[in-house]
Design a protein around this motif. Structure first.
Motif, PDB file in Angstrom:
ATOM      1  N   ASP A  75      61.712 -16.193 -34.310  1.00 44.47           N
ATOM      2  CA  ASP A  75      60.468 -16.054 -33.554  1.00 44.47           C
ATOM      3  C   ASP A  75      60.233 -14.568 -33.280  1.00 44.47           C
ATOM      4  N   PRO A  76      59.133 -13.986 -33.791  1.00 44.44           N
ATOM      5  CA  PRO A  76      58.902 -12.538 -33.600  1.00 44.44           C
ATOM      6  C   PRO A  76      58.847 -12.135 -32.129  1.00 44.44           C
ATOM      7  N   ALA A  77      58.303 -13.002 -31.267  1.00 44.15           N
ATOM      8  CA  ALA A  77      58.218 -12.665 -29.836  1.00 44.15           C
ATOM      9  C   ALA A  77      59.599 -12.551 -29.216  1.00 44.15           C
ATOM     10  N   LEU A  78      60.508 -13.439 -29.607  1.00 45.11           N
ATOM     11  CA  LEU A  78      61.872 -13.372 -29.084  1.00 45.11           C
ATOM     12  C   LEU A  78      62.624 -12.166 -29.632  1.00 45.11           C
ATOM     13  N   VAL A  79      62.405 -11.843 -30.901  1.00 39.78           N
ATOM     14  CA  VAL A  79      63.063 -10.675 -31.484  1.00 39.78           C
ATOM     15  C   VAL A  79      62.641  -9.410 -30.761  1.00 39.78           C
ATOM     16  N   GLU A  80      61.370  -9.321 -30.399  1.00 37.02           N
ATOM     17  CA  GLU A  80      60.850  -8.123 -29.741  1.00 37.02           C
ATOM     18  C   GLU A  80      61.227  -8.057 -28.269  1.00 37.02           C
ATOM     19  N   ASP A  81      61.496  -9.201 -27.650  1.00 32.42           N
ATOM     20  CA  ASP A  81      61.885  -9.226 -26.228  1.00 32.42           C
ATOM     21  C   ASP A  81      63.005 -10.246 -26.061  1.00 32.42           C
ATOM     22  N   PHE A  82      64.187  -9.861 -26.482  1.00 34.32           N
ATOM     23  CA  PHE A  82      65.330 -10.770 -26.507  1.00 34.32           C
ATOM     24  C   PHE A  82      65.922 -10.956 -25.115  1.00 34.32           C
ATOM     25  N   SER A  83      65.676 -10.004 -24.220  1.00 36.72           N
ATOM     26  CA  SER A  83      66.278 -10.018 -22.888  1.00 36.72           C
ATOM     27  C   SER A  83      65.292 -10.393 -21.788  1.00 36.72           C
ATOM     28  N   ARG A  84      64.027 -10.627 -22.155  1.00 35.48           N
ATOM     29  CA  ARG A  84      62.949 -10.845 -21.195  1.00 35.48           C
ATOM     30  C   ARG A  84      62.784  -9.665 -20.243  1.00 35.48           C
ATOM     31  N   SER A  85      63.311  -8.525 -20.621  1.00 36.53           N
ATOM     32  CA  SER A  85      63.128  -7.295 -19.844  1.00 36.53           C
ATOM     33  C   SER A  85      62.709  -6.150 -20.757  1.00 36.53           C
ATOM     34  N   GLY A  86      62.344  -6.471 -22.006  1.00 35.56           N
ATOM     35  CA  GLY A  86      61.855  -5.450 -22.919  1.00 35.56           C
ATOM     36  C   GLY A  86      62.830  -5.023 -23.997  1.00 35.56           C
ATOM     37  N   LEU A  87      64.069  -5.516 -23.942  1.00 39.47           N
ATOM     38  CA  LEU A  87      65.053  -5.131 -24.962  1.00 39.47           C
ATOM     39  C   LEU A  87      64.907  -6.029 -26.186  1.00 39.47           C
ATOM     40  N   ARG A  88      64.834  -5.416 -27.343  1.00 38.13           N
ATOM     41  CA  ARG A  88      64.748  -6.167 -28.585  1.00 38.13           C
ATOM     42  C   ARG A  88      66.115  -6.761 -28.923  1.00 38.13           C
ATOM     43  N   ALA A  89      66.113  -7.679 -29.902  1.00 38.55           N
ATOM     44  CA  ALA A  89      67.375  -8.334 -30.290  1.00 38.55           C
ATOM     45  C   ALA A  89      68.398  -7.310 -30.743  1.00 38.55           C
ATOM     46  N   GLY A  90      67.963  -6.323 -31.538  1.00 37.32           N
ATOM     47  CA  GLY A  90      68.889  -5.292 -32.001  1.00 37.32           C
ATOM     48  C   GLY A  90      69.451  -4.455 -30.873  1.00 37.32           C
ATOM     49  N   GLU A  91      68.657  -4.212 -29.828  1.00 41.30           N
ATOM     50  CA  GLU A  91      69.126  -3.407 -28.696  1.00 41.30           C
ATOM     51  C   GLU A  91      70.129  -4.181 -27.840  1.00 41.30           C
ATOM     52  N   VAL A  92      69.900  -5.474 -27.673  1.00 38.04           N
ATOM     53  CA  VAL A  92      70.857  -6.304 -26.934  1.00 38.04           C
ATOM     54  C   VAL A  92      72.191  -6.340 -27.672  1.00 38.04           C
ATOM     55  N   MET A  93      72.152  -6.503 -28.991  1.00 34.91           N
ATOM     56  CA  MET A  93      73.385  -6.545 -29.772  1.00 34.91           C
ATOM     57  C   MET A  93      74.050  -5.169 -29.822  1.00 34.91           C
ATOM     58  N   ARG A  94      73.264  -4.107 -29.698  1.00 34.64           N
ATOM     59  CA  ARG A  94      73.863  -2.768 -29.616  1.00 34.64           C
ATOM     60  C   ARG A  94      74.671  -2.630 -28.332  1.00 34.64           C
ATOM     61  N   GLN A  95      74.122  -3.148 -27.233  1.00 37.12           N
ATOM     62  CA  GLN A  95      74.876  -3.144 -25.978  1.00 37.12           C
ATOM     63  C   GLN A  95      76.162  -3.951 -26.115  1.00 37.12           C
ATOM     64  N   PHE A  96      76.048  -5.117 -26.720  1.00 39.05           N
ATOM     65  CA  PHE A  96      77.213  -5.980 -26.889  1.00 39.05           C
ATOM     66  C   PHE A  96      78.277  -5.295 -27.736  1.00 39.05           C
ATOM     67  N   SER A  97      77.865  -4.637 -28.806  1.00 40.34           N
ATOM     68  CA  SER A  97      78.808  -3.942 -29.682  1.00 40.34           C
ATOM     69  C   SER A  97      79.531  -2.817 -28.945  1.00 40.34           C
ATOM     70  N   THR A  98      78.794  -2.033 -28.175  1.00 36.66           N
ATOM     71  CA  THR A  98      79.412  -0.919 -27.450  1.00 36.66           C
ATOM     72  C   THR A  98      80.392  -1.418 -26.398  1.00 36.66           C
ATOM     73  N   LEU A  99      80.069  -2.529 -25.736  1.00 37.58           N
ATOM     74  CA  LEU A  99      81.010  -3.106 -24.771  1.00 37.58           C
ATOM     75  C   LEU A  99      82.278  -3.583 -25.465  1.00 37.58           C
ATOM     76  N   LEU A 100      82.155  -4.153 -26.655  1.00 44.61           N
ATOM     77  CA  LEU A 100      83.339  -4.548 -27.422  1.00 44.61           C
ATOM     78  C   LEU A 100      84.202  -3.332 -27.733  1.00 44.61           C
ATOM     79  N   ASN A 101      83.557  -2.216 -28.079  1.00 41.86           N
ATOM     80  CA  ASN A 101      84.302  -1.007 -28.413  1.00 41.86           C
ATOM     81  C   ASN A 101      85.050  -0.445 -27.209  1.00 41.86           C
TER      82      ASN A 101
END
Length: 471
Positions: A87-113
């Motif tokens: 869903d393009p709308a979910l991809v563009e606002d994956f966090s319901r606060s303006g973060l895209r799906a790629g940005e949310v996963m970037r946060q997740f990746s950095t926390l893993l590191n």
């Protein structure tokens, strides 16, 4: 019977207890700044308070932990993942606060590191009444992903099926009801079970615990997951980032010493004769009124030191040699190389010209495998996010998520030359199409291609391949 909500605020998982100090140190190292300098800079036994205070004010911090954590994420996510059917709308606002799906996963990746583990919570806003398409878009009544560090996950439990049975998230909240009312600091804990959600809050001053929300989601599953690196905590071991922080601290302290050595070379250390010191003492004691003036001396690296007349007898300034400073810098250079090698990201060797082709290839392969494993974890994590979202809202389609696993860590020029040589070989249509796809991948390393444009190019290559097969 009313549940003992205060008990929820005292729960701590044994894994949380064991790693809490390490996680806090890793988080502080990643944050950097003056607060971390005060924590990590070591005071010497022979250092007086004023001298250490000066060194602390002069200190600076090369934030290698943050650089490494972000570098790994940037490599892994250098190519945007494909999300066919999303869903393009979910991809563009994956966090319901303006973060895209790629940005949310970037946060997740950095926390893993940084921590070796992280969790994602899929939350759904509470609402009542009928929901049509207009209201859904206006009020954003859709699931959203929120990333949590291990510091925000005090306790959890697994069921007999190996899945999460319940989990607790913790966060500090400041509630400001308006400009005319005082703000309230709260500690909030959110308890998820397989069918319910409880939001509890405890006031910072009074310690009063209140149940803020109770909702029934009936998913039959906890709308969250907690992932840790399988070759770290999965083998009952610690996380490599603790070693990264320790090496970084060694560089910080060495660099501080080197800086102070330079200062000492400019200003020097005063050496006075013992006879002069004794004369100053007697002069102070013979003052009128019988008062004895103190003549103190302190043994420290920046304070004046005494010297007997037999040894030298001449007051002078001394300073460390420049060779001492250069040796510290050489040690730091070696530590930096070891730092990148610790996390498997040592792309540059001290003697690159002396490396054989085989050893270079092995270094590149090591880095590519490390990044490919991380991409696999992120791909699985994002796919789990979409599946949990679909549980909340069946109209959400679970897309086909694919993360890039080809990383051009070798020299780009040599890769292009090799690719051009491959085009000279005689091969079938399928062979030539694979060469063209590889060329597209290398092109993206030079200039970022729009995802839609990239898909159009791939479709063109595949269309030509089908036309050649039918001919």
């Amino acid at each position: 019977m009313e549940p003992n909500w205060d008990f929820i605020f005292h729960r701590r998982h044994p894994h949380y207890f064991r790693n809490l100090e390490c996680w806090q140190r890793s988080a502080a190292a990643y944050a950097g700044g003056e607060a971390y300098l005060r924590q990590a800079l070591i005071r010497h036994v022979s250092e007086v308070e004023l001298e250490f205070a000066e060194r602390l004010r002069r200190a600076y911090y090369f934030n290698y932990p943050r650089k490494l954590a972000r570098l790994i994420t940037q490599f892994v996510l250098s190519v945007e993942p494909t999300r066919e059917g999303a869903d393009p709308a979910l991809v563009e606002d994956f966090s319901r606060s303006g973060l895209r799906a790629g940005e949310v996963m970037r946060q997740f990746s950095t926390l893993l590191n940084v921590f070796g583990g992280a969790a994602v919570e899929i939350e759904m806003p509470f609402f009542e009444g009928e929901v049509d398409c207009e209201r859904r878009n206006r009020e954003k009544l859709r699931p959203a992903a929120k990333v949590h560090s291990p510091l925000e996950i005090p306790d959890w439990g697994f069921g007999a099926d190996g899945e999460l049975d319940w989990i607790i998230f913790e966060e500090h909240v400041r509630v400001a009801p308006g400009p005319w009312k005082p703000a309230v600091e709260l500690l909030r804990r959110k308890l998820y079970t397989r069918n319910e959600c409880f939001v509890l809050e405890r006031e910072a001053g009074t310690g009063i615990v209140r149940q803020r929300l109770h909702a029934v989601h009936r998913l039959g599953a906890v709308p969250a997951f907690y992932l840790t690196e399988p070759d770290g905590y999965g083998l009952n071991s610690g996380h490599y980032f603790e070693d990264v922080v320790r090496i970084s601290d060694a560089i910080l302290n060495n660099e501080s010493e080197s800086q102070m050595n330079i200062v000492k070379q400019m200003f020097g250390l005063l050496v006075i004769s013992e006879g002069f010191a004794r004369g100053a003492r007697s002069a102070g004691g013979s003052r009128s009124g019988g008062a004895t003036e103190k003549f103190s001396h302190v043994l420290a690296r920046s304070a004046a030191i005494w010297e007997s007349p037999e040894e030298r007898g001449i007051s002078r300034y001394i300073s460390p040699s420049g060779a001492d400073t250069s040796r510290i810098r050489e040690e730091n250079d070696a530590l930096k190389r070891e730092l990148f090698d610790t996390v498997g990201m040592a792309l540059v060797t001290p003697c690159r010209e002396a490396q054989t082709a085989e050893s270079k290839a092995w270094d590149y392969h090591q880095v590519k495998q490390f990044l490919a494993c991380r991409a696999d974890m992120l791909e699985q994590a994002e796919l789990r996010c979409w599946k949990l979202m679909a549980k909340f809202d069946p109209s959400i389609r679970v897309p086909s998520v694919l993360y890039n696993r080809e990383f051009a860590v070798a020299d780009l020029k040599s890769s292009i030359e090799s690719l051009l040589e491959l085009r000279e070989f005689s091969g079938g249509t399928a062979y030539r199409r694979e060469v063209e796809k590889s060329a597209l991948f290398l092109l993206e390393k030079i200039r970022k291609i729009d995802p839609l444009r990239r898909r159009a190019i791939l479709e063109e290559i595949e269309r030509e391949e089908k036309e050649a097969d039918h001919a």
